[in-house]
Design a protein around this motif. Sequence first.
Motif, mmCIF file in Angstrom:
data_model
loop_
_atom_site.group_PDB
_atom_site.id
_atom_site.type_symbol
_atom_site.label_atom_id
_atom_site.label_comp_id
_atom_site.label_asym_id
_atom_site.label_seq_id
_atom_site.Cartn_x
_atom_site.Cartn_y
_atom_site.Cartn_z
ATOM 1 N N ASN A 1 -1.889 102.661 -22.548
ATOM 2 C CA ASN A 1 -3.078 103.230 -22.658
ATOM 3 C C ASN A 1 -3.239 104.622 -22.838
ATOM 4 O OD1 ASN A 1 -6.132 102.495 -22.470
ATOM 5 N ND2 ASN A 1 -6.092 104.055 -20.502
ATOM 6 N N ARG B 1 -16.973 102.857 -19.891
ATOM 7 C CA ARG B 1 -17.432 103.218 -21.353
ATOM 8 C C ARG B 1 -19.109 102.917 -20.953
ATOM 9 N NH1 ARG B 1 -15.686 101.723 -27.044
ATOM 10 N NH2 ARG B 1 -17.285 103.329 -27.870
ATOM 11 N N ASP C 1 -13.448 94.936 -28.875
ATOM 12 C CA ASP C 1 -13.983 95.388 -30.251
ATOM 13 C C ASP C 1 -13.013 95.720 -31.250
ATOM 14 O OD1 ASP C 1 -16.099 96.085 -28.536
ATOM 15 O OD2 ASP C 1 -16.384 98.386 -28.834
ATOM 16 N N LYS D 1 -28.698 95.535 -14.011
ATOM 17 C CA LYS D 1 -28.105 96.349 -14.937
ATOM 18 C C LYS D 1 -26.988 97.022 -13.971
ATOM 19 C CE LYS D 1 -26.802 99.326 -18.183
ATOM 20 N NZ LYS D 1 -26.028 98.950 -19.391
ATOM 21 N N GLY E 1 -9.088 99.076 -21.977
ATOM 22 C CA GLY E 1 -10.292 98.969 -21.647
ATOM 23 C C GLY E 1 -10.651 97.771 -21.080
ATOM 24 N N TYR E 2 -12.159 97.437 -21.291
ATOM 25 C CA TYR E 2 -12.652 96.024 -20.768
ATOM 26 C C TYR E 2 -11.738 94.877 -21.175
ATOM 27 C CZ TYR E 2 -16.609 99.003 -19.290
ATOM 28 O OH TYR E 2 -17.189 99.956 -18.731
ATOM 29 N N ALA E 3 -11.639 94.818 -22.540
ATOM 30 C CA ALA E 3 -10.888 93.657 -22.771
ATOM 31 C C ALA E 3 -9.234 93.675 -22.391
ATOM 32 C CB ALA E 3 -11.064 93.529 -24.307
ATOM 33 N N CYS F 1 -18.873 94.743 -23.994
ATOM 34 C CA CYS F 1 -18.228 94.377 -22.671
ATOM 35 C C CYS F 1 -18.358 93.088 -22.434
ATOM 36 C CB CYS F 1 -18.695 95.505 -21.705
ATOM 37 S SG CYS F 1 -18.157 95.023 -19.802
ATOM 38 N N VAL G 1 -0.849 105.076 -28.499
ATOM 39 C CA VAL G 1 -0.117 104.348 -29.733
ATOM 40 C C VAL G 1 -0.390 104.810 -31.018
ATOM 41 C CG1 VAL G 1 -0.252 101.976 -30.668
ATOM 42 C CG2 VAL G 1 -0.816 102.156 -28.163
#
Length: 411
Positions: free
Chosen positions: A47, A55, A282, A364, A21-23, A297, A88
């Motif tokens: 993943n 997202r 998150d 945005k 994901g983003y992180a 994010c 996972v």
Amino acid sequence: MKETPNSRSATPHRIVVLGAGYAGLAAAAFAAGRTKRRDDVQITLVNAGVRFTERLRLHMTATGQQLADLDLRELLADTGVELVCGWVTAVDADARTVRVDDRRTLSYDTLIYGLGSVADTTTVAGVEEHAYTLDSARDAQSFAAHLDRLETGTVVIGGSGLTGVEAATEIAEQYPGLAVVLVGRGVPGAHLSTGAQAYLHTVLDRLGVGIISGVEIVKVLPDAVALAGGDTVAADVVLWTSGVRVSPIAAAAGLTVDDHGRIVTDHALRSVSHPDVYAVGDAASIVQGYGPMHGTCQGGMPTGVHAAVSILRELKGKEPKPFRFGYIHIPLSLGRSDAVVQFTKPDDTPRRMYLTGRRAVWYKETVTSSPWPTFMRMTKYPWTTAFWPHGGRYTRRSDKEMASDATYSGR
Ligand SMILES: Cc1cc2nc3c(=O)[nH]c(=O)nc-3n(C[C@H](O)[C@H](O)[C@H](O)COP(=O)(O)OP(=O)(O)OC[C@H]3O[C@@H](n4cnc5c(N)ncnc54)[C@H](O)[C@@H]3O)c2cc1C
């Protein structure tokens, strides 16, 4: 004891990143770029799919809009990162292993845990059975297919937070024949400044979005949502955006987690119980001077980069630096042709300044489209650095506070 890169050991240091994901992807991409020409570090990224899920745009997918195809295999080509596509199922934090699809075991020296969060579908009865979510591209596409089958009717959005508002405005704009109702505890945009909130409500009104606030949904039925107190709101379809929950994998692994199941981290984002596990995005419970960070994010990508930087520092025998992050904005799309951007103080409280209309749409879109090129740059150019607002006095914590969370419980 970690080996230093200079020791050029026969066995490379194995970094396993869970979640692209983003992180997680920020962590993997940054670490990959920095270790490109080294053979003493091996990075594996696990993943659920081979595509990066934007997202931030899932409310667009939920209204049938096509997004760019962002393929992780292309991003990671020539980086040396091994991409493992699978689910996972468990982490053994003592044996330092990860189970994938219940059939493959990966061993790590350092784990970066970034499995993100999903909408909380467990606390209100009927959500699992009768509501859609924006948890994945597939979930959003199923919802879009349902909308396409409706010519008229009512779409109820459960939850009037930012995700609910973005979804409601997008649906109202794309499907003018449908009635859209936002149902939730709070007033939409309650934490924006007075001016930004007033603008938001003008747009909701223009798009014909109904608002029922100050209520608690207690059950989702096949054709309605039931409210505390006995009222119901008729619904042809329900989209659930209220609350988030994280994977139970961290808690099951014996990692110290908070009340929400997020991994409790020290000042450098290491698990307080297992310092060879970094938690990002998150899935991490992170405290700053202003209090706990909430999942975005905006804050998630810096956590990933910080984890990567910290691991590379540790490999050089250096202590990781404390993680500091201050918010700067809340960019909120209101359909494709309108938006509001609230600028914030580092603790995420609103400043007076905000953007609306076309300037806000541009802002945005710039923010939303920036992660993928950033990941590309990180993998390509080893000298790439990543900047984010550190939040000044808002994020500063005393040595005593940091020392208390650096006490690795029982290890
Ligand atoms: C519709 C919507 C709009 C949003 N808008 C904004 C916004 O404008 N600004 C903002 O800052 N934030 C926004 N957010 C929040 C933001 O998307 C999250 O905070 C962010 O995605 C968190 O990043 P992450 O890397 O921690 O998790 P994620 O991006 O969710 O990534 C987690 C990854 O882990 C994978 N994964 C999860 N479990 C497993 C498993 N067991 N096995 C294998 N893989 C797994 C997932 O497939 C995913 O790829 C929005 C969220 C939604 C839903």
